[in-house]
Design an enzyme around this catalytic site. Structure first.
Site, PDB file in Angstrom:
ATOM      1  N   GLN A 182       9.590  -5.972   6.084  1.00 32.26           N
ATOM      2  CA  GLN A 182       9.058  -4.781   5.408  1.00 32.26           C
ATOM      3  C   GLN A 182      10.107  -4.153   4.515  1.00 32.26           C
ATOM      4  O   GLN A 182      11.299  -4.170   4.836  1.00 32.26           O
ATOM      5  CB  GLN A 182       8.522  -3.790   6.444  1.00 32.26           C
ATOM      6  CG  GLN A 182       9.264  -2.497   6.623  1.00 32.26           C
ATOM      7  CD  GLN A 182      10.498  -2.641   7.485  1.00 32.26           C
ATOM      8  OE1 GLN A 182      11.080  -3.716   7.620  1.00 32.26           O
ATOM      9  NE2 GLN A 182      10.921  -1.536   8.051  1.00 32.26           N
ATOM     10  N   TYR A 199       0.845  -1.200   0.000  1.00 34.14           N
ATOM     11  CA  TYR A 199       0.000   0.000   0.000  1.00 34.14           C
ATOM     12  C   TYR A 199       0.880   1.249   0.000  1.00 34.14           C
ATOM     13  O   TYR A 199       1.967   1.246   0.551  1.00 34.14           O
ATOM     14  CB  TYR A 199      -0.979   0.038   1.180  1.00 34.14           C
ATOM     15  CG  TYR A 199      -0.367  -0.145   2.559  1.00 34.14           C
ATOM     16  CD1 TYR A 199      -0.062  -1.413   3.043  1.00 34.14           C
ATOM     17  CD2 TYR A 199      -0.132   0.949   3.393  1.00 34.14           C
ATOM     18  CE1 TYR A 199       0.475  -1.582   4.315  1.00 34.14           C
ATOM     19  CE2 TYR A 199       0.394   0.791   4.675  1.00 34.14           C
ATOM     20  CZ  TYR A 199       0.699  -0.483   5.118  1.00 34.14           C
ATOM     21  OH  TYR A 199       1.231  -0.668   6.372  1.00 34.14           O
TER      22      TYR A 199
HETATM   23  O1  76R Z   1      14.635   0.998   9.196  1.00 36.15           O
HETATM   24  C1  76R Z   1      14.565   0.561  10.356  1.00 36.15           C
HETATM   25  O2  76R Z   1      14.392  -0.639  10.656  1.00 36.15           O
HETATM   26  C2  76R Z   1      14.660   1.545  11.451  1.00 36.15           C
HETATM   27  C3  76R Z   1      13.355   1.864  12.028  1.00 36.15           C
HETATM   28  C4  76R Z   1      12.293   2.226  10.986  1.00 36.15           C
HETATM   29  C5  76R Z   1      12.201   3.373  10.191  1.00 36.15           C
HETATM   30  C6  76R Z   1      13.170   4.554  10.091  1.00 36.15           C
HETATM   31  C7  76R Z   1      11.163   1.399  10.691  1.00 36.15           C
HETATM   32  C8  76R Z   1      10.918   0.145  11.232  1.00 36.15           C
HETATM   33  N1  76R Z   1      10.372   2.061   9.773  1.00 36.15           N
HETATM   34  C9  76R Z   1      10.983   3.258   9.432  1.00 36.15           C
HETATM   35  C10 76R Z   1      10.523   4.200   8.509  1.00 36.15           C
HETATM   36 MN1  76R Z   1       8.515   1.475   9.138  1.00 36.15          MN
HETATM   37  N2  76R Z   1       6.725   0.856   8.474  1.00 36.15           N
HETATM   38  C11 76R Z   1       5.788   1.656   7.845  1.00 36.15           C
HETATM   39  C12 76R Z   1       4.556   0.926   7.755  1.00 36.15           C
HETATM   40  O3  76R Z   1       0.689   0.975   8.223  1.00 36.15           O
HETATM   41  C13 76R Z   1       1.311   1.869   8.844  1.00 36.15           C
HETATM   42  O4  76R Z   1       0.840   2.391   9.875  1.00 36.15           O
HETATM   43  C14 76R Z   1       2.647   2.358   8.335  1.00 36.15           C
HETATM   44  C15 76R Z   1       3.258   1.496   7.240  1.00 36.15           C
HETATM   45  C16 76R Z   1       4.771  -0.325   8.297  1.00 36.15           C
HETATM   46  C17 76R Z   1       3.775  -1.461   8.430  1.00 36.15           C
HETATM   47  C18 76R Z   1       6.136  -0.355   8.749  1.00 36.15           C
HETATM   48  C19 76R Z   1       6.751  -1.446   9.349  1.00 36.15           C
HETATM   49  N3  76R Z   1       8.311   3.216   8.102  1.00 36.15           N
HETATM   50  C20 76R Z   1       9.280   4.162   7.910  1.00 36.15           C
HETATM   51  C21 76R Z   1       8.786   5.178   6.997  1.00 36.15           C
HETATM   52  C22 76R Z   1       9.542   6.419   6.507  1.00 36.15           C
HETATM   53  C23 76R Z   1       9.188   7.522   7.475  1.00 36.15           C
HETATM   54  C24 76R Z   1       9.867   8.833   7.278  1.00 36.15           C
HETATM   55  O5  76R Z   1      10.995   8.891   6.765  1.00 36.15           O
HETATM   56  O6  76R Z   1       9.240   9.837   7.698  1.00 36.15           O
HETATM   57  C25 76R Z   1       7.485   4.813   6.685  1.00 36.15           C
HETATM   58  C26 76R Z   1       6.527   5.535   5.755  1.00 36.15           C
HETATM   59  C27 76R Z   1       7.215   3.591   7.378  1.00 36.15           C
HETATM   60  C28 76R Z   1       5.993   2.935   7.344  1.00 36.15           C
HETATM   61  N4  76R Z   1       8.795  -0.301  10.158  1.00 36.15           N
HETATM   62  C29 76R Z   1       9.881  -0.696  10.881  1.00 36.15           C
HETATM   63  C30 76R Z   1       7.976  -1.411   9.991  1.00 36.15           C
HETATM   64  C31 76R Z   1       8.608  -2.544  10.640  1.00 36.15           C
HETATM   65  C32 76R Z   1       8.038  -3.963  10.656  1.00 36.15           C
HETATM   66  C33 76R Z   1       9.782  -2.092  11.190  1.00 36.15           C
HETATM   67  C34 76R Z   1      10.818  -2.884  11.990  1.00 36.15           C
HETATM   68  C35 76R Z   1      11.892  -3.323  11.053  1.00 36.15           C
HETATM   69  C36 76R Z   1      12.926  -4.188  11.713  1.00 36.15           C
HETATM   70  O7  76R Z   1      13.397  -3.834  12.795  1.00 36.15           O
HETATM   71  O8  76R Z   1      13.239  -5.227  11.117  1.00 36.15           O
END
Ligand code: 76R
Length: 248
Positions: free
Chosen positions: A184, A144
């Site tokens: 992800q 999405y």
């Molecule tokens: O990259 C990293 O693992 C560090 C922490 C992290 C960042 C910086 C992280 C972890 N995310 C980051 C950035 Mn995310 N993420 C989403 C969604 O449905 C929703 O509500 C949101 C959609 C999911 C499901 C998800 C999952 N993340 C981001 C960004 C960029 C933001 C910005 O720059 O402003 C978005 C748009 C976003 C959205 N995130 C994680 C996950 C998961 C599962 C993790 C843990 C990853 C891990 O530790 O292996």
């Protein structure tokens, strides 16, 4: 001006959603269908070669529901490489039996919200591997697009770096509790497509998508600042299961 998060970019991404033209597929004779499947097989082999040469990665999933019938997700080194793979598919005989349903163009992105200070991220092999990932062959995919809100009272882009960082920490903590269950890949699409990010999730249990996305809805980053597009969910296709899907 407010401080922008700095981002690292890796491979470019194309999510190419297609629907089957079942009427045309059923109207074709056995030989035409066999030619189409052979060409598709050849095309698939080319993707595998690209992956083996570490020049990109491709996965194919069915899409459940009427938004599309399947999605090809391609990662490649350049936008031109993505266009070439899209064109190559369009030129196959098989493509004649499909219609375009949706597409999304973006680039694999990591932001520095939780990065370690003073470390050069490109010297960290884990980070480099995340920027150019071999796409996981998990049983299910969820895709999405999303934005961060820019409204008067809820404007993500007007928050200070410290405020954003602390919210992203909480986001990351929830994400991490799904380690092993959901993989992800965040792709950035500002300047490339209609939303700011594409979210692609992979899991062997599709219910984990629902649980993760639902849990994140209660977290401030999503609850307050998240805006979401259409959701697509599908299951893994390989050459065998694709033939099965197409068998009349
Ligand atoms: O990259 C990293 O693992 C560090 C922490 C992290 C960042 C910086 C992280 C972890 N995310 C980051 C950035 Mn995310 N993420 C989403 C969604 O449905 C929703 O509500 C949101 C959609 C999911 C499901 C998800 C999952 N993340 C981001 C960004 C960029 C933001 C910005 O720059 O402003 C978005 C748009 C976003 C959205 N995130 C994680 C996950 C998961 C599962 C993790 C843990 C990853 C891990 O530790 O292996």
């Amino acid at each position: 001006m407010n401080e922008a998060a700095s981002t690292l970019e890796g491979w470019y991404a194309l999510h190419d959603f297609r629907s089957m033209n079942w009427t045309a597929w059923k109207a074709a004779d056995d030989e035409e269908r066999a030619v189409a499947l052979d060409e598709l097989q050849e095309f698939w082999n080319e993707w595998k070669n690209v992956e083996q040469a570490s020049q990109g990665s491709t996965v194919v999933y069915t899409v459940i529901g009427q938004k599309a019938d399947f999605v090809m997700m391609h990662l490649r080194e350049t936008l031109e490489d993505l266009k070439a793979v899209e064109n190559a598919f369009n030129k196959t005989t098989f493509a004649k039996y499909t219609t375009k349903a949706y597409s999304y163009v973006s680039v694999v992105e990591l932001s520095n919200y939780l990065g370690k200070e003073g470390e050069d991220p490109m010297q960290n092999p884990e980070i480099v591997a995340r920027l150019k990932p071999v796409l996981p062959q998990r049983q299910y995919i969820c895709f999405y697009p999303m934005n961060k809100k820019r409204e008067l009272n809820d404007n993500w882009y007007m928050l200070s770096m410290d405020e954003r960082r602390s919210m992203m920490r909480s986001h990351g903590m929830i994400g991490r509790s799904y380690a092993g269950k959901v993989k992800q890949i965040i792709t950035g699409s500002v300047g490339f497509d209609d939303w700011e990010w594409g979210v692609t999730l992979f899991a062997d249990d599709a219910l984990q998508f629902k649980k993760l996305v639902y849990e994140m809805r209660f977290d401030e980053v999503s609850a307050r600042y998240g805006e979401f597009g259409s959701f697509y969910v599908g299951s893994l296709l390989n050459e065998g299961s694709l033939e099965e899907m197409l068998k009349l």
